[in-house]
Motif scaffolding. Structure first.
Motif, PDB file in Angstrom:
ATOM      1  N   PRO A 152      19.808  36.233 -49.501  1.00 45.59           N
ATOM      2  CA  PRO A 152      20.650  35.761 -50.602  1.00 45.59           C
ATOM      3  C   PRO A 152      19.830  35.339 -51.814  1.00 45.59           C
ATOM      4  O   PRO A 152      18.638  35.085 -51.711  1.00 45.59           O
ATOM      5  CB  PRO A 152      21.408  34.572 -50.006  1.00 45.59           C
ATOM      6  CG  PRO A 152      20.662  34.180 -48.791  1.00 45.59           C
ATOM      7  CD  PRO A 152      19.935  35.385 -48.296  1.00 45.59           C
ATOM      8  N   SER A 153      20.481  35.259 -52.936  1.00 42.58           N
ATOM      9  CA  SER A 153      19.821  34.889 -54.184  1.00 42.58           C
ATOM     10  C   SER A 153      19.119  33.537 -54.057  1.00 42.58           C
ATOM     11  O   SER A 153      19.665  32.610 -53.473  1.00 42.58           O
ATOM     12  CB  SER A 153      20.878  34.821 -55.285  1.00 42.58           C
ATOM     13  OG  SER A 153      20.274  34.847 -56.529  1.00 42.58           O
ATOM     14  N   GLY A 154      17.897  33.477 -54.561  1.00 44.81           N
ATOM     15  CA  GLY A 154      17.155  32.220 -54.554  1.00 44.81           C
ATOM     16  C   GLY A 154      16.430  31.924 -53.260  1.00 44.81           C
ATOM     17  O   GLY A 154      15.882  30.841 -53.086  1.00 44.81           O
ATOM     18  N   CYS A 155      16.392  32.883 -52.326  1.00 45.27           N
ATOM     19  CA  CYS A 155      15.766  32.602 -51.032  1.00 45.27           C
ATOM     20  C   CYS A 155      14.251  32.798 -51.076  1.00 45.27           C
ATOM     21  O   CYS A 155      13.554  32.474 -50.132  1.00 45.27           O
ATOM     22  CB  CYS A 155      16.378  33.496 -49.948  1.00 45.27           C
ATOM     23  SG  CYS A 155      16.032  35.238 -50.221  1.00 45.27           S
ATOM     24  N   GLY A 156      13.729  33.365 -52.148  1.00 48.63           N
ATOM     25  CA  GLY A 156      12.280  33.473 -52.266  1.00 48.63           C
ATOM     26  C   GLY A 156      11.725  34.880 -52.183  1.00 48.63           C
ATOM     27  O   GLY A 156      10.511  35.057 -52.057  1.00 48.63           O
ATOM     28  N   LYS A 157      12.556  35.890 -52.275  1.00 49.95           N
ATOM     29  CA  LYS A 157      12.064  37.274 -52.180  1.00 49.95           C
ATOM     30  C   LYS A 157      11.103  37.600 -53.319  1.00 49.95           C
ATOM     31  O   LYS A 157       9.996  38.085 -53.087  1.00 49.95           O
ATOM     32  CB  LYS A 157      13.240  38.269 -52.227  1.00 49.95           C
ATOM     33  CG  LYS A 157      14.326  38.006 -51.213  1.00 49.95           C
ATOM     34  CD  LYS A 157      15.486  38.969 -51.360  1.00 49.95           C
ATOM     35  CE  LYS A 157      16.237  38.862 -52.667  1.00 49.95           C
ATOM     36  NZ  LYS A 157      17.045  37.644 -52.835  1.00 49.95           N
ATOM     37  N   SER A 158      11.554  37.312 -54.545  1.00 49.10           N
ATOM     38  CA  SER A 158      10.696  37.615 -55.690  1.00 49.10           C
ATOM     39  C   SER A 158       9.424  36.780 -55.632  1.00 49.10           C
ATOM     40  O   SER A 158       8.339  37.269 -55.931  1.00 49.10           O
ATOM     41  CB  SER A 158      11.420  37.317 -56.998  1.00 49.10           C
ATOM     42  OG  SER A 158      12.554  38.130 -57.115  1.00 49.10           O
ATOM     43  N   ILE A 200       2.365  31.077 -63.569  1.00 48.10           N
ATOM     44  CA  ILE A 200       3.335  29.987 -63.724  1.00 48.10           C
ATOM     45  C   ILE A 200       2.633  28.658 -63.482  1.00 48.10           C
ATOM     46  O   ILE A 200       1.930  28.497 -62.481  1.00 48.10           O
ATOM     47  CB  ILE A 200       4.504  30.164 -62.741  1.00 48.10           C
ATOM     48  CG1 ILE A 200       5.213  31.495 -63.025  1.00 48.10           C
ATOM     49  CG2 ILE A 200       5.479  29.006 -62.832  1.00 48.10           C
ATOM     50  CD1 ILE A 200       6.213  31.886 -61.966  1.00 48.10           C
ATOM     51  N   GLU A 235      13.748  44.661 -57.118  1.00 47.58           N
ATOM     52  CA  GLU A 235      15.059  45.220 -57.477  1.00 47.58           C
ATOM     53  C   GLU A 235      14.928  46.274 -58.571  1.00 47.58           C
ATOM     54  O   GLU A 235      15.519  46.144 -59.647  1.00 47.58           O
ATOM     55  CB  GLU A 235      15.989  44.099 -57.951  1.00 47.58           C
ATOM     56  CG  GLU A 235      16.180  43.010 -56.905  1.00 47.58           C
ATOM     57  CD  GLU A 235      17.154  41.930 -57.390  1.00 47.58           C
ATOM     58  OE1 GLU A 235      18.203  42.321 -57.918  1.00 47.58           O
ATOM     59  OE2 GLU A 235      16.857  40.744 -57.237  1.00 47.58           O
ATOM     60  N   HIS A 282      19.025  43.906 -53.256  1.00 45.26           N
ATOM     61  CA  HIS A 282      20.255  43.231 -52.859  1.00 45.26           C
ATOM     62  C   HIS A 282      21.223  44.226 -52.243  1.00 45.26           C
ATOM     63  O   HIS A 282      22.290  43.869 -51.778  1.00 45.26           O
ATOM     64  CB  HIS A 282      20.929  42.595 -54.078  1.00 45.26           C
ATOM     65  CG  HIS A 282      20.415  41.234 -54.373  1.00 45.26           C
ATOM     66  ND1 HIS A 282      20.717  40.152 -53.605  1.00 45.26           N
ATOM     67  CD2 HIS A 282      19.578  40.785 -55.321  1.00 45.26           C
ATOM     68  CE1 HIS A 282      20.114  39.080 -54.077  1.00 45.26           C
ATOM     69  NE2 HIS A 282      19.397  39.442 -55.133  1.00 45.26           N
TER      70      HIS A 282
HETATM   71  N1  LIG Z   1       9.123  29.508 -62.116  1.00 44.70           N
HETATM   72  C1  LIG Z   1       9.810  28.779 -61.242  1.00 44.70           C
HETATM   73  N2  LIG Z   1       9.754  27.435 -61.290  1.00 44.70           N
HETATM   74  C2  LIG Z   1      10.450  26.687 -60.421  1.00 44.70           C
HETATM   75  N3  LIG Z   1      11.221  27.167 -59.452  1.00 44.70           N
HETATM   76  C3  LIG Z   1      11.323  28.499 -59.343  1.00 44.70           C
HETATM   77  C4  LIG Z   1      10.621  29.373 -60.230  1.00 44.70           C
HETATM   78  N4  LIG Z   1      10.900  30.649 -59.887  1.00 44.70           N
HETATM   79  C5  LIG Z   1      11.744  30.566 -58.847  1.00 44.70           C
HETATM   80  N5  LIG Z   1      11.991  29.287 -58.506  1.00 44.70           N
HETATM   81  C6  LIG Z   1      12.849  28.833 -57.400  1.00 44.70           C
HETATM   82  O1  LIG Z   1      12.352  29.364 -56.207  1.00 44.70           O
HETATM   83  C7  LIG Z   1      13.401  29.838 -55.387  1.00 44.70           C
HETATM   84  C8  LIG Z   1      13.163  31.284 -55.047  1.00 44.70           C
HETATM   85  O2  LIG Z   1      13.267  32.042 -56.217  1.00 44.70           O
HETATM   86  P1  LIG Z   1      13.109  33.621 -56.213  1.00 44.70           P
HETATM   87  O3  LIG Z   1      13.128  34.075 -57.620  1.00 44.70           O
HETATM   88  O4  LIG Z   1      11.937  33.980 -55.395  1.00 44.70           O
HETATM   89  O5  LIG Z   1      14.450  34.048 -55.488  1.00 44.70           O
HETATM   90  P2  LIG Z   1      14.955  35.512 -55.130  1.00 44.70           P
HETATM   91  O6  LIG Z   1      15.079  35.574 -53.650  1.00 44.70           O
HETATM   92  O7  LIG Z   1      14.133  36.542 -55.767  1.00 44.70           O
HETATM   93  O8  LIG Z   1      16.399  35.478 -55.786  1.00 44.70           O
HETATM   94  P3  LIG Z   1      17.186  36.654 -56.525  1.00 44.70           P
HETATM   95  O9  LIG Z   1      17.748  37.512 -55.470  1.00 44.70           O
HETATM   96  O10 LIG Z   1      18.251  35.933 -57.277  1.00 44.70           O
HETATM   97  O11 LIG Z   1      16.223  37.365 -57.425  1.00 44.70           O
HETATM   98  C9  LIG Z   1      14.681  29.608 -56.157  1.00 44.70           C
HETATM   99  O12 LIG Z   1      15.317  28.454 -55.628  1.00 44.70           O
HETATM  100  C10 LIG Z   1      14.251  29.365 -57.565  1.00 44.70           C
HETATM  101  O13 LIG Z   1      15.087  28.427 -58.178  1.00 44.70           O
END
Ligand SMILES: Nc1ncnc2c1ncn2[C@@H]1O[C@H](COP(=O)(O)OP(=O)(O)OP(=O)(O)O)[C@@H](O)[C@H]1O
Ligand SMILES: [Mg+2]
Lengths: 276, 252
Positions: free
Chosen positions: A62-68, A81, A198, A229
């Motif tokens: 799911p979105s925000g789980c940390g994949k990216s 960062i 993605e 996704h």
């Molecule tokens: N630069 C940042 N500073 C602080 N928190 C961050 C940063 N980037 C991501 N996060 C947090 O880390 C968590 C994981 O983010 P990430 O972008 O890895 O999610 P994701 O799985 O890729 O989501 P999505 O499917 O929406 O792309 C999220 O809760 C996000 O809010």
């Protein structure tokens, strides 16, 4: 078969349990107890994963789980960062990319190419976009660059569409073409790993199909990690699938297993669309 | 404005002032202003642009960055007469440059530096981070990313901003009052240590304390118009350059 790595099991043990035919396939990317914090926020929790050479691994969740976040830690993009802290190990070709003095960060990024979610060509010509990576890595031989640009564009299945307008701005291309240009740009410096976040999410179905086809073809020469996704897409392109949830790697197994018979209830719920 | 148009002629633009500045032209003041603009450019641009690049790309968020930002904001807010007094004290007296083009250029340059820093910094900051990431992901160093990707993208904005800062500089009276401007000097300078006349100061003189204010009234209108036209030309140039450069970096 791969298993989810429990803390006491070392990766090597699991490797030995694998069937002989797969054993000689080396591990390309590996992380051991990797933790990542954005300031106070614990974004990745004890990630253990091993991705084999010339395979495609899909990261879902799911979105925000940390994949990216995980993907970007493989080419140290998170270093850009402020306030990111990483512990544990990330190994590529057996080298710890965060603690190895021998591996300069630029070398690592040359070896581990990346394609972003939104196409992000430079405001330069199509040709210069693909040549950029070569130029910044100190290559200036004209005919060499020309050959490499042509080859990369062909690999990215874009050559026929742009061969007559290489001098034109990359912004004149459609979104799908721009994304393939970004793939060509990444391929030009001959990485051995390709990270894709993605890559098709902003594209129409035809462009998406082209990109998927491309991934399939590139697999023989590259190790590919792709965030998606789109479950069908993960099913179509990947050999292995990793399911992330709230910063944890919940389950990592063959794509077939994950989609038909996952071990973890959370994976099962996600696959069947009960949350996410 | 209209009263100025009648005054402007080829002679007005190319001749020396005559008869206690009640007739003749304003040629030395035009040349003086252009020289001062050029001089302050040479002083302010290298330092200001470099600092702007450092601030935007290299200095991490934290105490130093906040400190420098506050300082440049403060400097930009100081009345220009203070720069004039500082210039007189430091460049004219301390460094013994005397009332001269170089002293005036440094004073005006100093005035422009905080503006140049801000313009550069803001223009660079507005470049999307996706371009930086794309570049770094291809193994480019930070320096390569800055000058091969970020700077070219920001260039149209930087150039426009800088030219606008020049038009501000060209209209300043206070900083040149005690550092370079000559009350009446009907000849062109020979070196950077000479005094020159300058349009804003000339305008100030002939409209407030000339030998014969009434008689030089029409000269004042003409001078004001020329100053306005110069500023306008800077603005047009800025606009045109932005368009031209935007096309060149192939941004749509
Ligand atoms: N630069 C940042 N500073 C602080 N928190 C961050 C940063 N980037 C991501 N996060 C947090 O880390 C968590 C994981 O983010 P990430 O972008 O890895 O999610 P994701 O799985 O890729 O989501 P999505 O499917 O929406 O792309 C999220 O809760 C996000 O809010
Ligand atoms: Mg993401």
């Amino acid at each position: 078969m791969e298993k989810q790595f429990k803390d006491k099991e070392s990766i090597e043990d699991v490797m030995q349990m694998q069937e002989p035919s797969k054993q000689n396939r080396t591990v390309k990317i590996e992380s051991r107890n990797m933790e990542l914090y954005y300031g106070e926020f614990h974004a990745l929790k004890g990630i253990n994963i091993a991705i084999k050479t010339n395979s495609v691994a899909a990261l879902i969740g799911p979105s925000g789980c940390g994949k990216s976040t995980f993907l970007r830690s493989l080419n140290r993009m998170n270093d850009l960062i402020d306030g990111v802290k990483i512990s544990g190990q990330v190994l590529i070709d057996g080298k710890d990319i965060y603690n190895s003095k021998a591996l300069r960060i630029e070398e690592l990024r040359k070896k581990v190419g990346m394609v972003f979610q939104k196409p992000n060509p430079f405001p330069k010509s199509i040709f210069e976009n693909v040549a950029y990576g070569l130029r910044v890595n100190g290559i200036s031989h004209k005919s060499f660059i020309e050959e490499r640009v042509e080859r990369s564009l062909k690999q990215a299945a874009l050559w026929d569409e742009v061969k007559d307008k290489l001098k034109k701005s990359a912004f004149e291309l459609s979104g799908g073409q721009q994304q393939r240009l970004c793939i060509a740009r990444a391929l030009a410096i001959e990485p051995s790993v390709l990270l894709m976040d993605e890559p098709a999410s902003a594209l129409d179905p035809i462009s998406t199909a082209k990109i998927e086809e491309l991934i399939y073809e590139l697999k023989s020469d590259y190790t590919i990690v792709i965030v998606t996704h789109n479950m069908q897409q993960a099913g179509r392109v990947s050999d292995m699938t990793a399911f992330f949830y709230l910063g944890e790697l919940v389950e990592y197994d063959s794509t077939k297993k994950i989609f038909t018979n996952p071990e973890d209830l959370r994976t099962q719920n996600y696959i069947t669309g009960r949350f996410g | 404005m209209l009263k100025g148009i009648g005054v402007i002629s080829w002679e007005f633009l190319t001749e020396m002032p005559k008869d206690g500045m009640t007739s003749g032209g304003i040629f030395p003041a035009i040349v003086g202003t252009l020289l001062l603009v050029l001089g302050s450019m040479l002083v302010a641009f290298p330092i200001g642009i470099m600092s702007g690049i450092c601030m935007s790309e290299y200095v991490k968020d934290g105490f130093i960055k906040r400190f420098v930002t506050v300082m440049t904001n403060n400097l930009a807010g100081i009345p220009s007469i203070v720069f004039g007094l500082f210039g007189m004290e430091f460049f004219v007296n301390e460094l013994k440059w005397g009332d001269s083009i170089i002293a005036g250029s440094f004073t005006l340059g100093l005035l422009a530096i905080p503006i140049v820093i801000r313009i550069t910094e803001e223009s660079l900051k507005s470049v999307s981070k996706t371009f930086r990431e794309a570049s770094m992901a291809l193994g480019a160093t930070k320096l390569q990313t800055t000058y091969k990707v970020v700077l070219p993208i920001a260039m149209p904005n930087i150039v426009t901003g800088l030219i606008l800062s020049l038009s501000r500089v060209s209209g300043e009276t206070a900083p040149i009052l005690f550092t370079v401007a000559a009350y009446f000097l009907p000849k062109l300078p020979n070196s950077i240590f000479d005094q020159v006349m300058a349009l804003p100061y000339h305008l100030y003189v002939i409209s407030t304390s000339g030998t014969n204010i009434e008689a030089s009234r029409h000269m004042a209108y003409g001078t004001a118009l020329v100053l306005i036209i110069i500023v306008l030309m800077f603005n047009l140039l800025a606009n045109w350059l932005r368009k031209y450069l935007s096309r060149k970096v192939k941004m749509n």
